[in-house]
Design a protein around this motif. Structure first.
Motif, PDB file in Angstrom:
ATOM      1  N   GLN A  66      15.067   8.148   2.943  1.00 17.39           N
ATOM      2  CA  GLN A  66      13.650   7.756   3.044  1.00 17.39           C
ATOM      3  C   GLN A  66      12.835   8.228   1.832  1.00 17.39           C
ATOM      4  OE1 GLN A  66      15.406   8.621   5.878  1.00 17.39           O
ATOM      5  NE2 GLN A  66      15.237   6.530   6.638  1.00 17.39           N
ATOM      6  N   GLY A  67      13.312   9.256   1.140  1.00 17.99           N
ATOM      7  CA  GLY A  67      12.520   9.736   0.016  1.00 17.99           C
ATOM      8  C   GLY A  67      13.334  10.492  -1.019  1.00 17.99           C
ATOM      9  N   LEU A  68      12.968  10.273  -2.274  1.00 18.29           N
ATOM     10  CA  LEU A  68      13.623  10.959  -3.397  1.00 18.29           C
ATOM     11  C   LEU A  68      12.554  11.541  -4.291  1.00 18.29           C
ATOM     12  CD1 LEU A  68      15.768  11.559  -5.668  1.00 18.29           C
ATOM     13  CD2 LEU A  68      15.376   9.201  -6.440  1.00 18.29           C
ATOM     14  N   ASN A 114      14.477   0.723   4.389  1.00 21.52           N
ATOM     15  CA  ASN A 114      13.447  -0.269   4.720  1.00 21.52           C
ATOM     16  C   ASN A 114      12.062   0.375   4.848  1.00 21.52           C
ATOM     17  OD1 ASN A 114      12.487  -2.783   5.145  1.00 21.52           O
ATOM     18  ND2 ASN A 114      12.913  -2.805   7.349  1.00 21.52           N
ATOM     19  N   GLY A 115      11.657   1.003   3.769  1.00 20.86           N
ATOM     20  CA  GLY A 115      10.393   1.746   3.724  1.00 20.86           C
ATOM     21  C   GLY A 115      10.701   3.128   3.196  1.00 20.86           C
ATOM     22  N   SER A 116      10.639   3.280   1.875  1.00 23.07           N
ATOM     23  CA  SER A 116      11.009   4.575   1.291  1.00 23.07           C
ATOM     24  C   SER A 116      10.121   4.863   0.079  1.00 23.07           C
ATOM     25  CB  SER A 116      12.491   4.583   0.906  1.00 23.07           C
ATOM     26  OG  SER A 116      12.766   3.511   0.032  1.00 23.07           O
ATOM     27  N   SER A 117      10.289   6.067  -0.466  1.00 21.26           N
ATOM     28  CA  SER A 117       9.345   6.525  -1.487  1.00 21.26           C
ATOM     29  C   SER A 117      10.056   7.360  -2.553  1.00 21.26           C
ATOM     30  CB  SER A 117       8.265   7.371  -0.785  1.00 21.26           C
ATOM     31  OG  SER A 117       7.465   8.028  -1.739  1.00 21.26           O
ATOM     32  N   VAL A 118       9.668   7.118  -3.801  1.00 20.03           N
ATOM     33  CA  VAL A 118      10.175   7.911  -4.926  1.00 20.03           C
ATOM     34  C   VAL A 118       8.988   8.615  -5.563  1.00 20.03           C
ATOM     35  CG1 VAL A 118      11.322   7.825  -7.183  1.00 20.03           C
ATOM     36  CG2 VAL A 118      12.044   6.259  -5.354  1.00 20.03           C
ATOM     37  N   ARG A 160       8.261   2.573  -2.556  1.00 19.74           N
ATOM     38  CA  ARG A 160       7.066   2.957  -3.319  1.00 19.74           C
ATOM     39  C   ARG A 160       7.472   3.948  -4.408  1.00 19.74           C
ATOM     40  NH1 ARG A 160       3.925   6.000  -0.677  1.00 19.74           N
ATOM     41  NH2 ARG A 160       5.326   6.587   1.002  1.00 19.74           N
ATOM     42  N   VAL A 161       6.776   3.882  -5.531  1.00 20.84           N
ATOM     43  CA  VAL A 161       7.062   4.805  -6.636  1.00 20.84           C
ATOM     44  C   VAL A 161       5.742   5.365  -7.152  1.00 20.84           C
ATOM     45  CG1 VAL A 161       8.175   5.123  -8.878  1.00 20.84           C
ATOM     46  CG2 VAL A 161       9.059   3.385  -7.304  1.00 20.84           C
ATOM     47  N   ASN A 162       5.596   6.662  -7.105  1.00 20.00           N
ATOM     48  CA  ASN A 162       4.373   7.314  -7.586  1.00 20.00           C
ATOM     49  C   ASN A 162       4.733   8.531  -8.424  1.00 20.00           C
ATOM     50  OD1 ASN A 162       2.079   5.844  -6.132  1.00 20.00           O
ATOM     51  ND2 ASN A 162       3.465   6.302  -4.426  1.00 20.00           N
ATOM     52  N   VAL A 163       3.750   8.969  -9.188  1.00 20.19           N
ATOM     53  CA  VAL A 163       3.954  10.095 -10.108  1.00 20.19           C
ATOM     54  C   VAL A 163       2.877  11.145  -9.857  1.00 20.19           C
ATOM     55  CG1 VAL A 163       3.881  10.773 -12.547  1.00 20.19           C
ATOM     56  CG2 VAL A 163       4.969   8.635 -11.887  1.00 20.19           C
ATOM     57  N   ILE A 164       3.282  12.390  -9.904  1.00 19.66           N
ATOM     58  CA  ILE A 164       2.314  13.490  -9.866  1.00 19.66           C
ATOM     59  C   ILE A 164       2.229  14.094 -11.270  1.00 19.66           C
ATOM     60  CG2 ILE A 164       1.778  15.769  -8.904  1.00 19.66           C
ATOM     61  CD1 ILE A 164       3.350  14.933  -6.400  1.00 19.66           C
ATOM     62  N   ALA A 212       5.128   8.738   5.465  1.00 24.15           N
ATOM     63  CA  ALA A 212       4.603   7.458   5.932  1.00 24.15           C
ATOM     64  C   ALA A 212       3.085   7.363   5.805  1.00 24.15           C
ATOM     65  CB  ALA A 212       5.017   7.245   7.382  1.00 24.15           C
ATOM     66  N   GLU A 213       2.392   8.508   5.741  1.00 23.57           N
ATOM     67  CA  GLU A 213       0.923   8.450   5.657  1.00 23.57           C
ATOM     68  C   GLU A 213       0.433   7.842   4.346  1.00 23.57           C
ATOM     69  OE1 GLU A 213      -0.907  12.133   6.619  1.00 23.57           O
ATOM     70  OE2 GLU A 213      -0.311  11.992   8.728  1.00 23.57           O
ATOM     71  N   SER A 214       1.316   7.752   3.362  1.00 30.18           N
ATOM     72  CA  SER A 214       0.919   7.150   2.077  1.00 30.18           C
ATOM     73  C   SER A 214       1.542   5.761   1.916  1.00 30.18           C
ATOM     74  CB  SER A 214       1.337   8.053   0.916  1.00 30.18           C
ATOM     75  OG  SER A 214       2.745   8.218   0.923  1.00 30.18           O
ATOM     76  N   SER A 215       1.837   5.109   3.032  1.00 26.53           N
ATOM     77  CA  SER A 215       2.645   3.879   2.977  1.00 26.53           C
ATOM     78  C   SER A 215       1.966   2.703   2.256  1.00 26.53           C
ATOM     79  CB  SER A 215       3.068   3.447   4.378  1.00 26.53           C
ATOM     80  OG  SER A 215       1.926   3.137   5.129  1.00 26.53           O
ATOM     81  N   TRP A 216       0.672   2.849   1.907  1.00 28.07           N
ATOM     82  CA  TRP A 216       0.016   1.764   1.152  1.00 28.07           C
ATOM     83  C   TRP A 216      -0.331   2.206  -0.275  1.00 28.07           C
ATOM     84  CZ3 TRP A 216      -5.136  -1.138   1.035  1.00 28.07           C
ATOM     85  CH2 TRP A 216      -4.909  -2.517   0.869  1.00 28.07           C
ATOM     86  N   ILE A 217       0.358   3.250  -0.736  1.00 30.99           N
ATOM     87  CA  ILE A 217       0.101   3.767  -2.087  1.00 30.99           C
ATOM     88  C   ILE A 217       1.360   3.614  -2.927  1.00 30.99           C
ATOM     89  CG2 ILE A 217      -0.526   5.797  -3.463  1.00 30.99           C
ATOM     90  CD1 ILE A 217      -1.971   6.918  -1.045  1.00 30.99           C
ATOM     91  N   THR A 218       1.261   2.860  -4.014  1.00 36.22           N
ATOM     92  CA  THR A 218       2.379   2.800  -4.962  1.00 36.22           C
ATOM     93  C   THR A 218       1.853   2.534  -6.365  1.00 36.22           C
ATOM     94  OG1 THR A 218       4.616   1.954  -5.316  1.00 36.22           O
ATOM     95  CG2 THR A 218       2.936   0.317  -4.738  1.00 36.22           C
ATOM     96  N   GLY A 219       2.652   2.902  -7.353  1.00 29.73           N
ATOM     97  CA  GLY A 219       2.288   2.650  -8.754  1.00 29.73           C
ATOM     98  C   GLY A 219       1.178   3.551  -9.267  1.00 29.73           C
TER      99      GLY A 219
END
Ligand SMILES: NC(=O)c1ccc[n+]([C@@H]2O[C@H](COP(=O)([O-])OP(=O)(O)OC[C@H]3O[C@@H](n4cnc5c(N)ncnc54)[C@H](OP(=O)(O)O)[C@@H]3O)[C@@H](O)[C@H]2O)c1
Length: 234
Positions: A66-68, A114-118, A160-164, A212-219
């Motif tokens: 689900q997440g990396l 089917n719904g994951s985040s990097v 989804r892929v986001n950067v900190i 999952a709380e950030s499921s509409w945040i990507t890029g």
């Protein structure tokens, strides 16, 4: 219960994140060169891996993830004229190519969820010019470019892929810059919020972006930096 892979989870931000994720009843696979007794917790499995030199140990990881997050990084502070191509290459290897290796290897497992985040890591210095940061800023700038492109490419797969982008944070990586109380105080004063970061400041954002709380945040490139990058103190 979700499956998370934390590359670089044996210290600093990654360790704080691994402990946070397992506390929330997730299963966590930590990959790093060394282990740490704090990782001897039910729900965490440590896999020894050197991101700079070894093939990704895909066979030891679950088929659905689900997440990396990929935490290994560097702080190379040198005048540009003294940097060799090998210095740039070293920063690219650990910051960029290791992240590419891990993300590519885990792509099928991330798709299966089917719904994951990097979540990848940049630095405040990638978009805010700071002297002597050319090598690390180049490598982290590449992470930012990679991530927005991947976010677009993988959105149809619901990945989804986001950067900190952190500023100076109290971890082993920054220990040389924070080795005395005077340095900690001076480092803190450079930030509008008056202190340097703690690993928990950054891992809180990483856990949010993985979940999952950030499921509409990507890029997105999210600054977690005590206000350093966007506040002019006048
Ligand atoms: N701390 C800061 O001030 C700061 C500022 C801006 C950006 N950042 C970024 O934030 C991220 C997290 O940094 P941090 O401060 O938490 O760093 P850290 O405390 O040094 O932790 C880095 C983690 O990566 C692992 N690692 C390093 N080289 C590796 C390799 N070749 N193969 C596998 N694992 C490796 C380390 O474990 P082993 O040594 O056991 O392998 C450790 O678990 C980094 O990407 C960094 O660039 C940090």
């Amino acid at each position: 219960m979700a499956n998370f892979v934390v590359v670089g989870g044996s210290s600093g931000v990654g360790l704080s994140l691994a402990l946070r994720l397992v506390k929330d009843n997730n299963r966590v696979w930590v990959l790093s060169r060394n282990t740490n007794e704090q990782l001897e917790v039910k729900g965490i499995e440590h896999i020894q891996w050197d991101a700079a030199t070894e093939e990704f140990p895909i066979d030891r990881l679950p088929s659905e993830i689900q997440g990396l997050t990929y935490c290994p990084g560097s702080i190379t502070l040198k005048p540009f004229h003294g940097l060799k191509q090998a210095d740039f290459q070293k920063d690219l290897d650990i910051n960029l190519f290791g992240a590419i290796k891990a993300t590519q290897a885990l792509l099928p497992a991330l798709k299966r969820a089917n719904g994951s985040s990097v979540v990848l890591f940049s630095t405040v210095a990638a978009r805010m010019g700071m002297p002597f940061h050319s090598s690390i800023a180049a490598a982290k700038g590449a992470i930012e470019g990679l991530s927005v492109s991947l976010a677009a490419e993988l959105a149809p797969s619901n990945i989804r892929v986001n950067v900190i982008a952190p500023s100076l944070t109290n971890t082993a990586l920054a220990s040389r810059l924070l080795s005395t109380p005077e340095k900690v105080e001076a480092g803190g004063k450079r930030h509008p919020l008056g202190r340097v970061g703690e690993p928990e400041d950054i891992s809180a954002m990483a856990a949010f972006l993985l979940g999952a709380e950030s499921s509409w945040i990507t890029g997105q490139i999210l600054s977690v930096d005590g206000g350093m990058s966007h506040i002019n103190r006048g």
